[in-house]
Design an enzyme around this catalytic site. Structure first.
Site, PDB file in Angstrom:
ATOM      1  N   GLY A  55     -11.193  -4.019   4.280  1.00  0.00           N
ATOM      2  CA  GLY A  55     -11.304  -4.906   2.701  1.00  0.00           C
ATOM      3  C   GLY A  55     -12.210  -4.612   2.392  1.00  0.00           C
ATOM      4  CB  CYS A  82     -10.214  -0.841   8.042  1.00  0.00           C
ATOM      5  SG  CYS A  82     -11.797   0.347   7.296  1.00  0.00           S
ATOM      6  CE1 TYR A  83     -15.820  -6.988   5.302  1.00  0.00           C
ATOM      7  CE2 TYR A  83     -14.343  -8.294   5.819  1.00  0.00           C
ATOM      8  CZ  TYR A  83     -15.422  -7.902   5.746  1.00  0.00           C
ATOM      9  OH  TYR A  83     -16.387  -8.957   5.263  1.00  0.00           O
ATOM     10  CG  HIS A 174      -6.973   2.193   6.828  1.00  0.00           C
ATOM     11  ND1 HIS A 174      -7.023   0.987   6.288  1.00  0.00           N
ATOM     12  CD2 HIS A 174      -7.820   2.701   6.277  1.00  0.00           C
ATOM     13  CE1 HIS A 174      -7.766   0.068   6.146  1.00  0.00           C
ATOM     14  NE2 HIS A 174      -8.484   1.669   5.554  1.00  0.00           N
ATOM     15  CD  GLU A 176      -3.364   0.075   7.441  1.00  0.00           C
ATOM     16  OE1 GLU A 176      -3.690   0.651   8.580  1.00  0.00           O
ATOM     17  OE2 GLU A 176      -4.240  -0.214   6.617  1.00  0.00           O
ATOM     18  CG  ASP A 232      15.121  -8.392  -5.742  1.00  0.00           C
ATOM     19  OD1 ASP A 232      14.641  -7.220  -4.595  1.00  0.00           O
ATOM     20  OD2 ASP A 232      13.595  -8.191  -6.026  1.00  0.00           O
ATOM     21  CE  LYS A 375      13.710  -3.562  -4.268  1.00  0.00           C
ATOM     22  NZ  LYS A 375      13.416  -4.999  -5.992  1.00  0.00           N
TER      23      LYS A 375
END
Ligand code: XMP
Length: 551
Positions: A55, A82-83, A174, A176, A232, A375
């Site tokens: 954040g 992180c945050y 991070h 991710e 979609d 997605k």
């Protein structure tokens, strides 16, 4: 059976959806919630684990996003990123301070491989020496009681920490993002190891479960879906058809601004001769769109006309059908999160999609069968359902279609030019990508596409691509005519522009580095095969300052 769930608690960082996607890639279901979510609600959801995201704030500042200390007493494993890691320290009695310099970018790191995060629990081993992606001003200067540091960099003494007894973990970098090459393993070790999730989130079970749920909800009711031929709505159609067959009616409005042959391709899949059991209505509205658009050259005005006309056409068709019980929509999870219903991130992208349908259709309830999916998960479901790869891996295509890829006013002649040029461009890119795959795909993929599993088809299309492969590419028509020479004749024809961009979120983009020989082939073919074009340009601009579309 109750599904295992991990909660991603959102503190407003930029990678929050990515965290959730990575967790799902470990076959673990997760949902994103704002940090303001009451503790009671979190308890009720009975999560197997909690991840606190990054954040923008400093956790020691007044009014900064925070969480209750009780969150760490639930007996549920928590991982702060992180945050999130700083906040965990701060709340539990450690110290977080501003560093002299911001640590930003790819950073060398030493990890303690005995920590469960790094494979000490027996799952995926991370090498002791690796790299990670750092982006922080603040750092943990003193650990909270009960914690030990399990990773460090040259300037950050606590790059990761653990309190093994309480199953609390923190990572300052991070994991991710792709710039942390071992990051996915760390998240896997947390959700599958520390949290003990078995990995029950799979797309084939999703299809089975959804079919059951849709049948229960819909009963013998009627469902109406606006099918655009995009990923979609196509997958929503396939799933609903599997569940309720002819109780589903799909209305496909062909506005004459689709890419070459696209209308027929959609009809071939979903129409009477197609492979799905449903009612399919194709409305050929091309002429009325062209009449409305004649002489209009202002981009926003074109968008508005195309959007309004869509509603009008759809409304007429819906009236013929009469009252339906459900209006189906192809909403997916990022739409939910970005519209502010899920996490904490600001609404980044105003939705370009044709909106306002619900007001014009007589229905009782909305049904959104893909609402929980990202997605790529939607694509996997599409493959499970037997939707052709061409539709499942379709690149993003704007609602107003070629209407905004023709600069200036739209005419049938210009639409034809851009359709032909674009088809050539796409064909040549696909050919070059296939050639690259032949050379570079791992042997396990075999010689042909036959017999590949859904996961392999998915990886082949989404992961194993040439480094230059654009995320979006198309031909557009400039409103410029210039002098050329063909044979001995002077010509005065249009210039086509080729766009190809690399992007992650479509908010920023760079021109893709398409091999020059591929561009030359495309140019030659367009000039030779498309009447009315004597010049082909390649658009090098980044976004910003340009946008991806030309209008
Ligand atoms: P821009 O041109 O804004 O495009 O850089 C970013 C992404 O959004 C798509 N786009 C649209 N999609 N209706 C849509 O449904 C629109 O009016 C529209 N304008 C842009 C564009 O194709 C790209 O993927």
């Amino acid at each position: 059976m109750k599904k295992e769930k991990v909660l991603v608690i959102d503190f407003g960082g930029q990678y929050n959806q990515l965290v959730a996607r990575r967790v799902r890639e470990c076959n673990v279901y997760c949902e994103i919630y704002s940090y303001k979510t009451p503790l009671e609600k979190i308890k009720e959801m009975e999560p197997k684990g909690i991840i606190l995201t990054g954040g923008p704030a400093s956790c020691y500042e007044e009014g900064a996003a925070t969480c209750s200390p009780e969150l760490f007493e639930l007996g549920v494993p928590v991982l702060g990123l992180c945050y999130g890691a700083q906040l965990m320290s701060h709340v539990l009695g450690g110290k977080v301070e501003r560093a002299a310099n911001r640590e930003y970018g790819k950073t060398e790191i030493e990890v303690d491989t005995s920590s469960a995060l790094f494979g000490g629990g027996g799952l995926k081993e991370v090498p002791a020496h690796t790299t990670c992606w750092m982006s922080h001003f603040d750092y943990i200067s003193k650990l909270a009681p009960g914690f030990r540091s399990v990773a460090h960099t040259g300037s950050t003494p606590v790059a990761a920490m653990e309190n093994k007894e309480k199953n609390l973990y923190g990572i300052q970098f991070h994991p991710e993002v792709l710039h942390t090459p071992e990051g996915s393993k760390m998240l896997y070790n947390f959700v599958r190891g520390v949290c003990g999730c078995g990995g029950d989130w799979k797309m084939d079970t999703f299809v089975e479960d959804s079919v059951k749920a849709i049948r229960e909800k819909v009963g013998d009711g009627k469902v109406l879906l606006a099918l655009s031929g995009g990923v979609d709505s196509s997958v929503a159609a396939g799933l609903l058809s599997r569940a309720i067959g002819k109780q589903l009616t799909c209305v496909f409005v062909d506005h004459g601004l689709l890419r070459k042959d696209e209308g027929d391709e959609v009809e071939a899949v979903f129409g009477e001769k197609g492979r799905f059991d449903l009612n399919f209505i194709r409305v050929n509205a091309r002429d009325r769109y062209y009449v409305k658009l004649a002489g209009v050259d202002e981009p926003e005005r074109k968008r508005k006309i195309i959007g309004e006309e869509f509603i009008r056409v759809f409304e007429e068709e819906a009236k013929k059908i009469g009252t339906v019980d459900f209006l189906a929509q192809g909403t997916i999870y990022p739409d939910v999160v970005e519209s502010g219903l899920g996490g904490e991130s600001a609404v980044i992208k105003s939705h370009h999609n044709v909106g306002g349908l619900p007001d014009f259709v007589d229905f009782k309830e909305i049904i959104e069968p893909l609402r929980s999916l990202f997605k790529d998960e939607v694509r996997k479901v599409g493959l499970q359902l037997g939707i052709p790869e061409k539709l499942v891996f379709r690149q993003p295509f704007p609602g107003p279609g070629l209407g905004i890829r023709i600069i200036g006013d739209v005419t049938a002649e210009k639409v034809k030019i851009v359709q032909e040029a674009d088809a050539i461009y796409r064909e040549e890119i696909a050919k070059a990508a296939e050639e690259w795959k032949k050379e570079n795909l791992p042997e396990s993929f075999g010689e042909s596409r036959e017999g590949l599993s859904v996961d392999q088809i998915f990886a082949r299309e989404r992961e194993f691509n040439p480094p230059w492969m654009p995320d979006q590419y198309f031909a557009a028509l400039t409103n410029m005519r210039s002098v050329g020479v063909m044979g001995d004749e002077r010509t005065y024809d249009y210039a086509v522009v080729l766009r190809a961009v690399k992007t992650i979120d479509f908010m920023t983009a760079e021109a893709a580095n398409i091999p020059f020989d591929v561009l030359q082939t495309v140019m030659n073919r367009i000039i030779n095969e498309v009447r009315g074009v004597n010049r082909v340009l390649f658009d090098l601009s980044s976004k910003p300052a340009s946008t991806i579309e030309l209008e």
